[in-house]
Motif scaffolding. Structure first.
Motif, mmCIF file in Angstrom:
data_model
loop_
_atom_site.group_PDB
_atom_site.id
_atom_site.type_symbol
_atom_site.label_atom_id
_atom_site.label_comp_id
_atom_site.label_asym_id
_atom_site.label_seq_id
_atom_site.Cartn_x
_atom_site.Cartn_y
_atom_site.Cartn_z
ATOM 1 N N THR A 1 0.834 -1.196 0.000
ATOM 2 C CA THR A 1 0.000 0.000 0.000
ATOM 3 C C THR A 1 0.871 1.249 0.000
ATOM 4 O O THR A 1 2.037 1.224 0.406
ATOM 5 N N HIS A 2 0.271 2.330 -0.438
ATOM 6 C CA HIS A 2 0.868 3.663 -0.272
ATOM 7 C C HIS A 2 -0.096 4.438 0.628
ATOM 8 O O HIS A 2 -1.109 4.963 0.162
ATOM 9 N N PRO A 3 0.205 4.508 1.932
ATOM 10 C CA PRO A 3 -0.751 5.092 2.884
ATOM 11 C C PRO A 3 -1.021 6.561 2.606
ATOM 12 O O PRO A 3 -0.147 7.306 2.139
ATOM 13 N N SER A 4 -2.241 6.955 2.913
ATOM 14 C CA SER A 4 -2.632 8.352 2.748
ATOM 15 C C SER A 4 -3.858 8.607 3.622
ATOM 16 O O SER A 4 -4.736 7.747 3.725
ATOM 17 N N PRO A 5 -3.940 9.790 4.262
ATOM 18 C CA PRO A 5 -5.160 10.107 5.013
ATOM 19 C C PRO A 5 -6.344 10.355 4.096
ATOM 20 O O PRO A 5 -7.492 10.344 4.545
ATOM 21 N N GLY A 6 -6.080 10.569 2.814
ATOM 22 C CA GLY A 6 -7.151 10.731 1.846
ATOM 23 C C GLY A 6 -7.455 9.417 1.152
ATOM 24 O O GLY A 6 -8.127 8.547 1.690
ATOM 25 N N THR A 7 -6.914 9.248 -0.044
ATOM 26 C CA THR A 7 -7.138 8.029 -0.831
ATOM 27 C C THR A 7 -5.877 7.188 -0.822
ATOM 28 O O THR A 7 -4.819 7.646 -1.264
ATOM 29 N N GLU A 8 -5.984 5.973 -0.344
ATOM 30 C CA GLU A 8 -4.833 5.072 -0.249
ATOM 31 C C GLU A 8 -4.767 4.167 -1.470
ATOM 32 O O GLU A 8 -5.791 3.656 -1.943
ATOM 33 N N PHE A 9 -3.545 3.937 -1.958
ATOM 34 C CA PHE A 9 -3.339 3.015 -3.076
ATOM 35 C C PHE A 9 -3.028 1.621 -2.538
ATOM 36 O O PHE A 9 -2.312 1.469 -1.546
ATOM 37 N N TYR A 10 -3.554 0.601 -3.237
ATOM 38 C CA TYR A 10 -3.431 -0.787 -2.789
ATOM 39 C C TYR A 10 -3.127 -1.658 -4.004
ATOM 40 O O TYR A 10 -3.780 -1.524 -5.051
ATOM 41 N N ALA A 11 -2.137 -2.540 -3.877
ATOM 42 C CA ALA A 11 -1.739 -3.383 -5.008
ATOM 43 C C ALA A 11 -1.516 -4.815 -4.557
ATOM 44 O O ALA A 11 -0.926 -5.063 -3.505
ATOM 45 N N THR A 12 -1.977 -5.768 -5.378
ATOM 46 C CA THR A 12 -1.748 -7.190 -5.158
ATOM 47 C C THR A 12 -1.227 -7.798 -6.450
ATOM 48 O O THR A 12 -1.784 -7.559 -7.528
ATOM 49 N N LEU A 13 -0.163 -8.568 -6.345
ATOM 50 C CA LEU A 13 0.390 -9.281 -7.498
ATOM 51 C C LEU A 13 -0.248 -10.660 -7.567
ATOM 52 O O LEU A 13 -0.139 -11.456 -6.634
ATOM 53 N N LEU A 14 -0.930 -10.941 -8.682
ATOM 54 C CA LEU A 14 -1.651 -12.205 -8.830
ATOM 55 C C LEU A 14 -0.833 -13.276 -9.541
ATOM 56 O O LEU A 14 -1.122 -14.463 -9.413
ATOM 57 N N GLY A 15 0.181 -12.873 -10.307
ATOM 58 C CA GLY A 15 1.003 -13.860 -11.010
ATOM 59 C C GLY A 15 1.505 -13.318 -12.334
ATOM 60 O O GLY A 15 1.544 -12.099 -12.564
ATOM 61 N N LEU A 16 1.882 -14.244 -13.226
ATOM 62 C CA LEU A 16 2.376 -13.892 -14.562
ATOM 63 C C LEU A 16 1.501 -14.566 -15.612
ATOM 64 O O LEU A 16 0.997 -15.680 -15.400
ATOM 65 N N ASP A 17 1.325 -13.887 -16.739
ATOM 66 C CA ASP A 17 0.598 -14.521 -17.833
ATOM 67 C C ASP A 17 1.579 -15.297 -18.715
ATOM 68 O O ASP A 17 2.773 -15.415 -18.402
ATOM 69 N N SER A 18 1.101 -15.831 -19.842
ATOM 70 C CA SER A 18 1.942 -16.669 -20.708
ATOM 71 C C SER A 18 3.087 -15.887 -21.338
ATOM 72 O O SER A 18 4.077 -16.473 -21.776
ATOM 73 N N GLN A 19 2.978 -14.567 -21.371
ATOM 74 C CA GLN A 19 4.030 -13.731 -21.941
ATOM 75 C C GLN A 19 4.905 -13.107 -20.856
ATOM 76 O O GLN A 19 5.628 -12.143 -21.125
ATOM 77 N N GLN A 20 4.824 -13.651 -19.661
ATOM 78 C CA GLN A 20 5.630 -13.187 -18.530
ATOM 79 C C GLN A 20 5.344 -11.735 -18.153
ATOM 80 O O GLN A 20 6.215 -11.009 -17.680
ATOM 81 N N ARG A 21 4.103 -11.326 -18.359
ATOM 82 C CA ARG A 21 3.669 -10.012 -17.913
ATOM 83 C C ARG A 21 2.983 -10.149 -16.553
ATOM 84 O O ARG A 21 2.396 -11.179 -16.243
ATOM 85 N N ALA A 22 3.044 -9.101 -15.769
ATOM 86 C CA ALA A 22 2.494 -9.140 -14.408
ATOM 87 C C ALA A 22 0.971 -8.976 -14.442
ATOM 88 O O ALA A 22 0.445 -8.059 -15.093
#
Length: 658
Positions: free
Chosen positions: A573-594
């Protein structure tokens, strides 16, 4: 050594049964002059549970895999901190920890001056109820959930701790819940004891057990909040409350305990609802065991549940028997006190608050058990999803916020006590409604919840300006608790319905917009952790907002060797008292993209800020001083029927929050 640990559990069972039996024998003989044996019996129970706990901790620290519990929840690669906290990672260990916490709470109460001020007959009844609970704990541990079962031959290494539990939030969350449950046992048993013996000249159980009631409530509040934070940070889905059955199991005692705190205020201030308070406080204690039944009885499916362990039927029988006993004993309580005031009074608003809390607990209980209930007529029973809970429960929670905003400006007997401040409160509601609407908050429930939250904060700020509130710690504590609640309501109003989320595929250098943020995949990393327990995939994401770079976040995907190749997300996460950003990595596709799940959560951190305030504020109310009389509010100086003169000649203030 482990034989000695198991023997200590059996000895704890004998101590508890013997003490409770001795108490019943004294009742049969119509005497109460030999409490020493009951007190010593509880100290024996406490020492036996402490000895068993010490032996289990030693086995965990030293990686003694000849103990099945140690082999099941630790391994040699696990750090010392997590080996110690594996104490409550499994069913048997967590039950032992809970029993120890209850025993320690009982010992603290036993050596308190408040306990010594009780009549002998009340103490006798208290020990009968309390030692019966301790006997049930010891029976569970020695019969169905023994943590000292041997694993022979001992494996060379353990199976390891579930990766989801290797998180500071989840490590601290269960002990806080158990401390909360344990704290409520003291007032629950004492309320039943005074219902069975109406002694004159002793303080009400509300006053005597006040420190345990408040600490139990604050620990339970902290445990629930920390569990929500763990779900938000560790499960990777971006939410904090999924209405999971085990989440619901913990909030039901909290709702009942909170209702009991409010109705207790009416008794201490107005001398009413005595039977109701006895019933609610004892029911809070029973509901903690019901929560344990849901978690450990293999009743419902949950990501948190322990699964089948053999304790379910015993817990269910205990809960049903305790519920019948609580109902019967509560009916013996003194029901005098006169009729309640009208609804348009402070007393009426507090009663409505209690009723809403009880209604919420009943709705959540029935909805949680719906798969079990619907199985009575359906071959394919189904549970109720989050849409049902949000649609039914959130409007009731919003109504509670509205009651809280108006209540401070009402007299106890009815009528408005401060028209100007009530008018300012009403104006704040109208202004908040208009401002939120202009900023695009046009959904009915979030709009109403957010507006009432702001209104509540304004009302509480006006209330804080009164000297009578600031100068008496319990009132100040209650005001801060309600402030924290309003902040939580504000956070929920925005973070839930106004979350922006997307699941996308990113190649290195590609960017995507998520709410106010621009997210760019900078790099992907693969490797194995330093302890050699898992491999990981890490995405380095660069964040910017309005053209200004904010930094990087690095969500991970981990695959542990000992958990069948199962992948676990580690959100960033990127904490913020306003709007916080949240990211989850699910894996790689067949072309090695995130493959990533990205979201922005407005005001989500106000949940944790509000929860922290709610957790710390009750500490101010643990100490009691004389309540100041306010000339402007003469009803504030009214004493409860049980108020008495202390040795120093000052009056004991009423218990409970304002």
């Amino acid at each position: 050594m482990y034989f000695a640990a198991y023997a200590s559990l059996l000895l704890a069972l004998l101590f508890a049964l013997g003490g409770a039996g001795a108490g019943v024998a004294q009742l049969w003989q119509e005497r109460s002059d030999d409490l020493g044996w009951l007190e010593k019996a509880h100290l024996g129970v406490t020492l036996c549970l402490a000895l068993a706990s010490g032996i289990l901790l030693s086995a965990l620290v030293n990686c003694d895999f000849s103990l099945d519990y140690v082999a099941s929840y630790t391994d040699r690669a696990l750090s010392l901190f997590y080996r110690v906290t594996a104490f409550w990672a499994g069913q048997a260990g967590s039950l032992l920890f809970w029993a120890l916490m209850v025993a320690l709470c009982g010992a603290l109460f036993q050596f308190s001056s408040a306990y010594r001020g009780l009549s002998a007959q009340t103490r006798l009844w208290y020990w009968i109820f309390f030692l019966s609970i301790m006997a049930f704990f010891a029976l569970l541990l020695s019969a169905w959930s023994n943590p000292f079962v041997r694993a022979l031959p001992a494996p060379p290494d353990g199976r390891g701790l579930n990766p989801l539990l290797q998180n500071p939030g989840m490590i601290i969350h269960p002990p806080l819940l158990f401390l909360g449950y344990g704290g409520f046992v003291i007032p629950g048993c004492l309320a039943l004891a005074q219902a069975m013996h109406r002694a004159g000249g002793e303080d009400s159980w509300l006053l005597v057990a006040r420190p345990f009631t408040l600490t139990g409530w604050l620990f339970l509040t902290a445990g629930i909040a920390l569990g929500a934070w763990w779900a938000y940070m560790e499960l990777g889905w971006g939410g904090y409350w999924a209405w999971d059955p085990v989440e619901n199991a913990s909030i039901i005692p909290w709702l009942l305990g909170t209702a009991a705190l409010h109705t207790g205020l009416i008794e201490t201030r107005r001398g009413k609802l005595r039977r109701v308070n006895i019933f609610l406080m004892a029911l809070t204690t029973v509901s903690a065991f019901f929560a344990t039944y849901l978690v450990r009885g293999d009743v419902v499916n949950s990501v948190h549940a322990f699964g089948a362990g053999g304790v379910g039927p015993a817990l269910l029988i205990f809960v049903l028997a305790a519920l019948a006993m609580v109902t019967a004993v509560s009916a013996r309580g003194d029901g005098t006190g006169g009729p309640l005031a009208a609804l348009e009074s402070r007393e009426g608003f507090i009663v409505m608050t209690a009723w809403l809390l009880l209604a919420l607990s009943l709705i959540i209980l029935v909805a949680t058990l719906w798969p079990v209930i619907s199985a009575l007529w359906s071959a394919r029973p189904q549970g109720l999803d989050a849409r049902f809970y949000n649609g039914v429960c959130l409007p009731l929670f919003t109504t509670l916020t509205g009651l809280l905003a108006v209540c401070p400006w009402l007299h106890w007997q009815g009528g408005v006590r401060h028209w100007k401040k009530l008018a300012v409160t009403a104006a704040a509601f109208g202004l908040a409604l208009a401002v939120f609407w202009c900023f695009g908050v046009n959904r009915a429930l979030p709009l109403m919840a957010a507006s009432l939250s702001v209104t509540c904060l304004v009302s509480l700020a006006l209330h804080a300006g009164e000297k009578a509130v600031r100068s008496w710690r319990p009132s100040l504590a209650a005001l801060l608790v309600h402030t924290g609640l309003a902040l939580i309501a504000l956070g929920i109003a925005f973070s839930g319905p106004y979350t922006t989320a997307l699941e996308t595929v990113l190649d290195k250098g590609e960017s995507v917009e998520v709410g106010p943020y621009t997210v760019t995949l900078k790099e992907l990393y693969e490797g194995r952790d330093g302890r050699g327990t898992h491999i990981f995939l890490e995405a380095e994401l660069t964040l910017s907002r309005g053209g200004r770079e904010l930094g990087t976040v690095s969500p991970r995907r981990r695959i542990f060797d000992k958990f069948g190749g199962q992948a676990f997300a580690e959100a960033a996460t990127h904490p913020s008292p306003g709007t916080e950003f949240y990211a989850t990595l699910l894996g790689l596709d067949s072309q090695q993209r995130a493959i990533v799940h990205l979201s922005s959560h407005p005001l989500v951190n106000w949940l944790w800020i509000g929860a922290t305030i709610m957790t710390l504020a009750p500490l101010l109310g643990l100490t009691r001083r004389r309540r100041p009389a306010s000339p402007a509010h003469p009803e504030n100086a009214q004493k409860a029927p049980h108020t008495k003169k202390t040795r120093k000649g000052t009056s004991t203030p009423p218990a409970g929050p304002e």
